[in-house]
Design a protein around this motif. Structure first.
Motif, short mmCIF file in Angstrom:
data_model
loop_
_atom_site.label_atom_id
_atom_site.label_comp_id
_atom_site.label_asym_id
_atom_site.label_seq_id
_atom_site.Cartn_x
_atom_site.Cartn_y
_atom_site.Cartn_z
N ALA A 108 -27.94 -18.51 -28.31
CA ALA A 108 -27.56 -16.94 -27.54
C ALA A 108 -28.35 -17.68 -26.47
CB ALA A 108 -27.68 -15.57 -28.47
N ALA A 109 -29.49 -17.46 -26.32
CA ALA A 109 -29.81 -17.86 -24.79
C ALA A 109 -29.25 -18.89 -23.82
CB ALA A 109 -31.45 -18.37 -25.04
N ASP A 110 -28.02 -20.14 -24.61
CA ASP A 110 -27.71 -20.54 -23.78
C ASP A 110 -26.89 -20.21 -23.49
OD1 ASP A 110 -29.64 -22.81 -23.94
OD2 ASP A 110 -28.59 -23.66 -25.60
N GLY A 112 -26.37 -17.00 -22.28
CA GLY A 112 -26.17 -16.17 -21.56
C GLY A 112 -26.04 -15.49 -22.59
N ALA A 113 -26.26 -15.32 -23.56
CA ALA A 113 -25.82 -13.23 -25.13
C ALA A 113 -26.27 -12.40 -24.90
CB ALA A 113 -25.15 -14.73 -26.65
N HIS A 114 -26.14 -11.36 -25.40
CA HIS A 114 -26.72 -9.92 -24.98
C HIS A 114 -27.51 -10.02 -26.50
CE1 HIS A 114 -24.62 -7.59 -27.21
NE2 HIS A 114 -23.26 -7.74 -27.12
N ALA A 115 -27.58 -10.37 -27.13
CA ALA A 115 -27.45 -9.91 -29.08
C ALA A 115 -27.38 -10.94 -29.74
CB ALA A 115 -27.83 -8.72 -29.53
N VAL A 116 -28.32 -11.47 -30.69
CA VAL A 116 -28.51 -12.45 -31.83
C VAL A 116 -28.59 -10.99 -33.21
CG1 VAL A 116 -29.25 -13.72 -33.60
CG2 VAL A 116 -29.47 -14.37 -30.82
N HIS A 117 -26.63 -11.45 -33.88
CA HIS A 117 -26.91 -10.38 -34.92
C HIS A 117 -26.97 -11.13 -35.98
CE1 HIS A 117 -24.07 -10.21 -38.08
NE2 HIS A 117 -24.20 -8.91 -38.24
N CYS A 118 -28.03 -10.11 -37.27
CA CYS A 118 -28.55 -10.75 -38.42
C CYS A 118 -28.37 -9.95 -39.50
CB CYS A 118 -29.29 -11.65 -38.64
SG CYS A 118 -30.72 -10.43 -37.62
N PHE A 119 -28.54 -9.90 -40.90
CA PHE A 119 -28.88 -8.76 -41.43
C PHE A 119 -29.78 -9.86 -42.76
CE2 PHE A 119 -24.25 -11.02 -42.84
CZ PHE A 119 -24.96 -11.54 -43.40
N SER A 120 -30.26 -9.01 -43.71
CA SER A 120 -31.79 -8.73 -44.46
C SER A 120 -30.86 -10.05 -45.74
CB SER A 120 -31.92 -7.77 -45.37
OG SER A 120 -31.33 -7.06 -45.82
N GLY A 121 -29.57 -9.05 -46.08
CA GLY A 121 -29.44 -10.03 -47.71
C GLY A 121 -29.36 -9.19 -48.79
N ILE A 122 -28.92 -9.67 -50.09
CA ILE A 122 -29.08 -8.49 -51.29
C ILE A 122 -30.54 -9.09 -51.67
CG2 ILE A 122 -27.92 -8.04 -52.87
CD1 ILE A 122 -25.29 -8.71 -52.23
N THR A 123 -30.95 -8.37 -52.29
CA THR A 123 -32.14 -8.13 -52.96
C THR A 123 -31.93 -9.28 -54.11
OG1 THR A 123 -33.15 -6.09 -52.33
CG2 THR A 123 -34.31 -6.84 -54.14
N PRO A 124 -32.70 -9.82 -54.46
CA PRO A 124 -32.25 -10.91 -55.82
C PRO A 124 -32.50 -9.95 -56.96
CG PRO A 124 -33.22 -12.28 -53.93
CD PRO A 124 -33.38 -10.75 -53.64
N THR A 125 -31.66 -10.40 -57.91
CA THR A 125 -32.38 -10.10 -58.96
C THR A 125 -34.32 -10.67 -59.73
OG1 THR A 125 -29.66 -9.94 -60.03
CG2 THR A 125 -31.47 -10.23 -62.38
#
Length: 285
Positions: A108-110, A112-125
């Protein structure tokens, strides 16, 4: 303030990346939500730095802005969708996801992106709720450090079915982490319709100070299915009006990851729909 419209490459996986970028530029999009994946910009293939620099030049040539998305289904594990996650019981597996996100921050830095998106994931059993939050906090800390150094916000997305599923969950994470400056929010308008108690336009207003990335599509209440505009239940003019009023200057990216087979036509139809529903003071740039 004008809204800046983008389209996600996870909805154009049947196209070569350059073909997808040219399509979006020709349609008048302001940018692209770039999912790091094997069919476009593979974050695990050799020479990532040089490939990223070439892509940055191409984006500049086409006049496209970019945000980096990390929701590729099988980029780390060919047998587990979105695996391993930041909540995986195996510390080495969690570290692999953390490493991917740190790499995404550099990309993203290289670019010139305005953000990096992510998510947490599902809680494992068989994982305690408190343990899952502790894992998320620890796994994100190196990513937030990298984001602070690169001066690129990390925008985490509340995702139905995940540990971090709602706006309240986002604020819980902020509190756990001590409200770090690089941590922001990816607001998915469809997800607001799916499971938030407030209407999507109210979600935009409530979340405004923390929004660093926006994804948009149609959706129905209680059903996590990304739909083309007009196929769901969302009343879009109030949502777009609320977004324009926030002063948010990043991309609002159409998110149709299961419609790649019709990607070019849906990209055209989506920008036509959004432009026709924008408020007068929020017209796309």
């Amino acid at each position: 303030m004008s809204l800046r419209l983008g389209y996600g490459t996870n909805g154009l996986t049947d196209l070569r990346l350059d073909d997808a970028l040219v399509l979006l530029a020709d349609l008048g999009y302001d940018g692209v939500g770039l999912t790091l994946d094997h069919m476009h910009l593979d974050p695990l293939a050799p020479d990532l730095g040089s490939r990223t620099r070439r892509l940055a030049g191409r984006l500049a040539d086409l006049g496209l802005e970019v945000t980096v998305e990390t929701g590729a289904r099988y980029v780390l594990d060919p047998r587990r969708k979105h695996g391993p996650s930041l909540l995986d019981p195996d510390p080495d597996a969690r570290a692999a996801r953390t490493g991917l996100l740190v790499r995404a921050v550099q990309v993203a830095a290289d670019l010139g992106a305005h953000a990096v998106h992510c998510f947490s994931g599902i809680t494992p059993t068989a994982t305690a709720h408190e343990t899952a939050w502790q894992r998320l906090e620890a796994a994100l800390t190196p990513v937030l450090d990298a984001a602070a150094t690169a001066r690129v916000p990390l925008a985490i997305e509340p995702e139905p079915g995940h540990l971090l599923a709602t706006l309240d969950d986002f604020h819980h994470l902020r509190t756990l982490l001590g409200d770090p400056e690089p941590l922001g929010l990816t607001l998915d308008i469809g997800h607001c319709q799916c499971l938030e108690t407030a209407p999507p336009a109210d979600c935009v207003k409530q979340a405004a100070p923390w929004i660093r990335h926006v994804q948009i599509e149609d959706m129905r209440r209680g059903v996590h299915e990304h739909l083309p505009f007009g196929d769901g239940e969302i009343d879009f003019p109030p949502v777009l009006d609320a977004l324009a009023a926030t002063g948010y200057r990043g991309l609002t990216v159409v998110e149709l990851p299961r419609h790649s087979h019709a990607g070019p036509e849906l990209a055209r139809a989506s920008i036509d729909f959004l432009r026709s529903h924008l408020p007068p003071n929020g017209a796309a740039a």
